[in-house]
Write a protein that holds these residues in place. Structure first.
Motif, PDB file in Angstrom:
ATOM      1  N   LYS A   1       0.833  -1.208   0.000  1.00 50.88           N
ATOM      2  CA  LYS A   1       0.000   0.000   0.000  1.00 50.88           C
ATOM      3  C   LYS A   1       0.861   1.248   0.000  1.00 50.88           C
ATOM      4  O   LYS A   1       0.566   2.224  -0.708  1.00 50.88           O
ATOM      5  CB  LYS A   1      -0.937  -0.030   1.208  1.00 50.88           C
ATOM      6  CG  LYS A   1      -1.881   1.122   1.293  1.00 50.88           C
ATOM      7  CD  LYS A   1      -2.967   0.996   0.263  1.00 50.88           C
ATOM      8  CE  LYS A   1      -4.023   2.076   0.474  1.00 50.88           C
ATOM      9  NZ  LYS A   1      -5.049   2.042  -0.540  1.00 50.88           N
ATOM     10  N   VAL A   2       1.945   1.236   0.764  1.00 51.36           N
ATOM     11  CA  VAL A   2       2.860   2.377   0.812  1.00 51.36           C
ATOM     12  C   VAL A   2       3.479   2.617  -0.564  1.00 51.36           C
ATOM     13  O   VAL A   2       3.530   3.760  -1.053  1.00 51.36           O
ATOM     14  CB  VAL A   2       3.959   2.171   1.880  1.00 51.36           C
ATOM     15  CG1 VAL A   2       5.042   3.235   1.780  1.00 51.36           C
ATOM     16  CG2 VAL A   2       3.350   2.161   3.271  1.00 51.36           C
ATOM     17  N   ASN A   3       3.926   1.553  -1.217  1.00 52.66           N
ATOM     18  CA  ASN A   3       4.525   1.691  -2.551  1.00 52.66           C
ATOM     19  C   ASN A   3       3.496   2.190  -3.562  1.00 52.66           C
ATOM     20  O   ASN A   3       3.823   3.007  -4.439  1.00 52.66           O
ATOM     21  CB  ASN A   3       5.139   0.370  -3.003  1.00 52.66           C
ATOM     22  CG  ASN A   3       6.390   0.033  -2.220  1.00 52.66           C
ATOM     23  OD1 ASN A   3       7.085   0.929  -1.738  1.00 52.66           O
ATOM     24  ND2 ASN A   3       6.663  -1.240  -2.062  1.00 52.66           N
ATOM     25  N   GLU A   4       2.269   1.726  -3.452  1.00 55.24           N
ATOM     26  CA  GLU A   4       1.195   2.165  -4.343  1.00 55.24           C
ATOM     27  C   GLU A   4       0.959   3.667  -4.203  1.00 55.24           C
ATOM     28  O   GLU A   4       0.805   4.391  -5.197  1.00 55.24           O
ATOM     29  CB  GLU A   4      -0.079   1.387  -4.008  1.00 55.24           C
ATOM     30  CG  GLU A   4      -1.282   1.737  -4.836  1.00 55.24           C
ATOM     31  CD  GLU A   4      -2.527   0.973  -4.385  1.00 55.24           C
ATOM     32  OE1 GLU A   4      -3.612   1.586  -4.420  1.00 55.24           O
ATOM     33  OE2 GLU A   4      -2.413  -0.206  -4.002  1.00 55.24           O
ATOM     34  N   ILE A   5       0.961   4.157  -2.973  1.00 55.47           N
ATOM     35  CA  ILE A   5       0.756   5.589  -2.728  1.00 55.47           C
ATOM     36  C   ILE A   5       1.954   6.388  -3.214  1.00 55.47           C
ATOM     37  O   ILE A   5       1.794   7.476  -3.806  1.00 55.47           O
ATOM     38  CB  ILE A   5       0.460   5.850  -1.233  1.00 55.47           C
ATOM     39  CG1 ILE A   5      -0.899   5.238  -0.869  1.00 55.47           C
ATOM     40  CG2 ILE A   5       0.473   7.332  -0.914  1.00 55.47           C
ATOM     41  CD1 ILE A   5      -1.219   5.247   0.607  1.00 55.47           C
ATOM     42  N   LYS A   6       3.171   5.877  -3.013  1.00 56.74           N
ATOM     43  CA  LYS A   6       4.372   6.566  -3.497  1.00 56.74           C
ATOM     44  C   LYS A   6       4.333   6.747  -5.007  1.00 56.74           C
ATOM     45  O   LYS A   6       4.636   7.824  -5.525  1.00 56.74           O
ATOM     46  CB  LYS A   6       5.634   5.789  -3.106  1.00 56.74           C
ATOM     47  CG  LYS A   6       6.046   5.970  -1.671  1.00 56.74           C
ATOM     48  CD  LYS A   6       7.339   5.195  -1.412  1.00 56.74           C
ATOM     49  CE  LYS A   6       7.787   5.321   0.014  1.00 56.74           C
ATOM     50  NZ  LYS A   6       9.026   4.581   0.288  1.00 56.74           N
ATOM     51  N   VAL A   7       3.959   5.697  -5.717  1.00 60.30           N
ATOM     52  CA  VAL A   7       3.877   5.765  -7.183  1.00 60.30           C
ATOM     53  C   VAL A   7       2.810   6.776  -7.598  1.00 60.30           C
ATOM     54  O   VAL A   7       3.025   7.594  -8.501  1.00 60.30           O
ATOM     55  CB  VAL A   7       3.587   4.365  -7.779  1.00 60.30           C
ATOM     56  CG1 VAL A   7       3.232   4.446  -9.249  1.00 60.30           C
ATOM     57  CG2 VAL A   7       4.768   3.442  -7.557  1.00 60.30           C
ATOM     58  N   ALA A   8       1.655   6.752  -6.935  1.00 60.19           N
ATOM     59  CA  ALA A   8       0.582   7.684  -7.269  1.00 60.19           C
ATOM     60  C   ALA A   8       0.988   9.126  -6.982  1.00 60.19           C
ATOM     61  O   ALA A   8       0.666  10.035  -7.763  1.00 60.19           O
ATOM     62  CB  ALA A   8      -0.681   7.319  -6.501  1.00 60.19           C
ATOM     63  N   LEU A   9       1.706   9.362  -5.899  1.00 58.97           N
ATOM     64  CA  LEU A   9       2.180  10.717  -5.579  1.00 58.97           C
ATOM     65  C   LEU A   9       3.188  11.209  -6.607  1.00 58.97           C
ATOM     66  O   LEU A   9       3.118  12.353  -7.071  1.00 58.97           O
ATOM     67  CB  LEU A   9       2.800  10.755  -4.179  1.00 58.97           C
ATOM     68  CG  LEU A   9       1.834  10.777  -3.002  1.00 58.97           C
ATOM     69  CD1 LEU A   9       2.582  10.593  -1.687  1.00 58.97           C
ATOM     70  CD2 LEU A   9       1.046  12.075  -2.984  1.00 58.97           C
ATOM     71  N   SER A  10       4.133  10.349  -6.954  1.00 64.65           N
ATOM     72  CA  SER A  10       5.164  10.770  -7.904  1.00 64.65           C
ATOM     73  C   SER A  10       4.597  10.994  -9.304  1.00 64.65           C
ATOM     74  O   SER A  10       5.087  11.841 -10.046  1.00 64.65           O
ATOM     75  CB  SER A  10       6.304   9.758  -7.951  1.00 64.65           C
ATOM     76  OG  SER A  10       5.837   8.517  -8.423  1.00 64.65           O
ATOM     77  N   SER A  11       3.545  10.274  -9.674  1.00 66.42           N
ATOM     78  CA  SER A  11       2.944  10.458 -11.000  1.00 66.42           C
ATOM     79  C   SER A  11       1.906  11.572 -11.003  1.00 66.42           C
ATOM     80  O   SER A  11       1.435  11.979 -12.067  1.00 66.42           O
ATOM     81  CB  SER A  11       2.303   9.157 -11.475  1.00 66.42           C
ATOM     82  OG  SER A  11       1.146   8.865 -10.707  1.00 66.42           O
ATOM     83  N   GLY A  12       1.518  12.055  -9.821  1.00 64.10           N
ATOM     84  CA  GLY A  12       0.538  13.134  -9.737  1.00 64.10           C
ATOM     85  C   GLY A  12      -0.903  12.649  -9.796  1.00 64.10           C
ATOM     86  O   GLY A  12      -1.822  13.457  -9.903  1.00 64.10           O
ATOM     87  N   SER A  13      -1.119  11.363  -9.704  1.00 61.75           N
ATOM     88  CA  SER A  13      -2.484  10.834  -9.788  1.00 61.75           C
ATOM     89  C   SER A  13      -3.149  10.641  -8.422  1.00 61.75           C
ATOM     90  O   SER A  13      -4.309  10.273  -8.361  1.00 61.75           O
ATOM     91  CB  SER A  13      -2.482   9.504 -10.547  1.00 61.75           C
ATOM     92  OG  SER A  13      -1.759   8.531  -9.816  1.00 61.75           O
TER      93      SER A  13
END
Length: 96
Positions: free
Chosen positions: A61-73
């Motif tokens: 879940k943490v990695n999923e949120i990190k990816v979403a934050l970095s992509s702006g989604s």
């Protein structure tokens, strides 16, 4: 005007008498209604091993949120954050 008496007999019979329970009756009510079987035992070592092997943080879940934050989604909802902060504040014990 005269007050008429409504007393027609034994007053104590009309009044409910308090019920008195013996100490043994009260003690028996506090006892569990079932007996302990071997299925009811708790093995603390097993619980400790299970708890120590379970991760505290959901890394996926943490990695999923990190990816979403970095992509702006990742959508940030400031009202929800404020609501959760207020909810936390109201649930804290008053230490003042």
């Amino acid at each position: 005007m005269a007050i008429q008496s409504v007393n027609t007999g034994n007053v104590t019979s009309a009044v409910a008498q308090p019920k008195v329970a013996s100490k043994s009756t009260i003690d028996n009510q506090n006892q569990p209604s079932h007996t302990v079987s071997s299925d009811d035992t708790v093995n603390l070592k097993t619980i400790e091993r299970t708890a120590s092997s379970t991760p505290i943080v959901d890394e996926a879940k943490v990695n999923e949120i990190k990816v979403a934050l970095s992509s702006g989604s990742y959508a940030i909802n400031p009202e929800r954050i404020a609501s959760k902060m207020m909810q936390l504040d109201f649930n804290l014990p008053n230490t003042t």
